[in-house]
Design an enzyme around this catalytic site. Structure first.
Site, PDB file in Angstrom:
ATOM      1  N   ASP A 134       0.810  -1.220   0.000  1.00 41.51           N
ATOM      2  CA  ASP A 134       0.000   0.000   0.000  1.00 41.51           C
ATOM      3  C   ASP A 134       0.845   1.272   0.000  1.00 41.51           C
ATOM      4  O   ASP A 134       0.356   2.343   0.323  1.00 41.51           O
ATOM      5  CB  ASP A 134      -0.938   0.002   1.210  1.00 41.51           C
ATOM      6  CG  ASP A 134      -0.185  -0.090   2.530  1.00 41.51           C
ATOM      7  OD1 ASP A 134       1.069  -0.121   2.491  1.00 41.51           O
ATOM      8  OD2 ASP A 134      -0.834  -0.126   3.589  1.00 41.51           O
ATOM      9  N   CYS A 164       4.908  -0.241   2.634  1.00 43.06           N
ATOM     10  CA  CYS A 164       5.458  -1.576   2.921  1.00 43.06           C
ATOM     11  C   CYS A 164       6.837  -1.524   3.588  1.00 43.06           C
ATOM     12  O   CYS A 164       7.103  -2.299   4.514  1.00 43.06           O
ATOM     13  CB  CYS A 164       5.501  -2.429   1.651  1.00 43.06           C
ATOM     14  SG  CYS A 164       6.484  -1.749   0.300  1.00 43.06           S
ATOM     15  N   HIS A 200       8.345  -4.341  -3.891  1.00 44.92           N
ATOM     16  CA  HIS A 200       7.675  -4.515  -2.606  1.00 44.92           C
ATOM     17  C   HIS A 200       8.675  -4.990  -1.557  1.00 44.92           C
ATOM     18  O   HIS A 200       9.659  -5.657  -1.872  1.00 44.92           O
ATOM     19  CB  HIS A 200       6.560  -5.563  -2.765  1.00 44.92           C
ATOM     20  CG  HIS A 200       5.788  -5.822  -1.510  1.00 44.92           C
ATOM     21  ND1 HIS A 200       4.959  -4.886  -0.936  1.00 44.92           N
ATOM     22  CD2 HIS A 200       5.717  -6.924  -0.708  1.00 44.92           C
ATOM     23  CE1 HIS A 200       4.416  -5.396   0.168  1.00 44.92           C
ATOM     24  NE2 HIS A 200       4.866  -6.625   0.325  1.00 44.92           N
TER      25      HIS A 200
END
Length: 288
Positions: free
Chosen positions: A153, A156, A277
């Site tokens: 989001d 991370c 990520h």
């Protein structure tokens, strides 16, 4: 349908631009570590070439997939007035209305899109995401660790660090507090960070105003954190941070001058379609 595809192309192109910027920052950081080591410089040149080649190849493949959907040929619509029936040589032929033709075209495009998705899912079995995940799990297992999933989001990196602080040191620091610390640290150490920051559109070094805006976004938005923010986190928390990744150097170390067990997080290039990520890690449970 066309607008949906155009939106996806735009999102992918924006992500590609961001990934190129992050790679350049990573490369600058790697170059700094090999500044006075000729042997390491030679190895680093090869590694940089590989990283750039991999990124370019992946970007090309992703755009080709979405362009295949965008360029799906459409049937030619019949212009003018359309009657329900047409009598040719005594045979009655029912003409398809324009509305029905549009529905048929949309259904055909959706079927082809679904087929592309299925094909991509099959490729993903041995694709970048699965291969990366297997490599990361293997490397973490050697350290008796496993991945602790963090939501994707924009927060991370900060959530992963927050989780590490909580589980290893019982220290609770919120994402907002971490973002504020990083923003203030980078702002106060401009000379250290400025050379590694560039405008994503012009690739020129940030102006004073742009630099301040960059720091403000770290503090007040969900802008994604990268290698520079990790360095700032290690320094302002005064704790070593280890980033485990599947390709390139097995681990990127920041804050190695600080003592104590490192905060260990994992870096994923291919986990999500919208970009890179970070996950946290936790101890691997011993088999019974």
């Amino acid at each position: 349908m066309e607008n949906t595809v155009e939106n996806e192309v735009f999102i992918i192109e924006q992500r590609h631009k961001k990934e190129k910027k992050e790679l350049q920052a990573q490369i600058q950081g790697l170059k700094k570590t090999a500044k006075n080591d000729k042997t390491k410089k030679k190895e680093l040149t090869a590694e940089i070439a590989r990283l750039e080649s991999e990124l370019e190849k992946r970007h090309k493949e992703e755009l080709e997939i979405i362009q295949n959907v965008k360029n799906t040929p459409l049937d030619t619509e019949v212009n003018g007035f359309v009657e329900e029936n047409d009598n040719i040589n005594g045979e009655v032929r029912t003409k398809i209305s324009k509305a029905q033709k549009r529905r048929d075209k949309k259904q055909q495009q959706e079927r082809e899109r679904e087929e592309l998705i299925k094909q991509q899912e099959k490729e993903n079995i041995n694709g970048p995401r699965n291969l990366e995940n297997q490599a990361l799990c293997s490397k973490l297992k050697e350290r008796k660790l496993k991945i602790f999933s963090i939501p994707s989001d924009g927060d991370c990196l900060y959530k992963a660090i927050s989780h590490q602080l909580e589980t290893k040191f019982k220290k609770s620091i919120t994402v907002d507090e971490l973002r504020s610390k990083v923003s203030e640290y980078i702002l106060q150490n401009k000379d250290e960070f400025m050379p590694f920051l560039s405008n994503p559109d012009t690739y020129e070094m940030l102006t004073e105003t742009e630099f301040e805006e960059y720091c403000d976004k770290i503090k007040n938005t969900k802008v994604w954190g990268g290698q520079l923010e990790i360095r700032a986190l290690a320094n302002c928390l005064e704790r070593p941070i280890t980033v485990i990744q599947a390709t390139g150097p097995e681990a990127i170390e920041q804050g190695s001058e600080y003592t104590g067990p490192p905060l260990i997080i994992s870096y994923h290039r291919h986990m999500y379609s919208l970009g890179e990520h970070y996950n946290s890690t936790e101890e691997l449970e011993e088999a019974a």
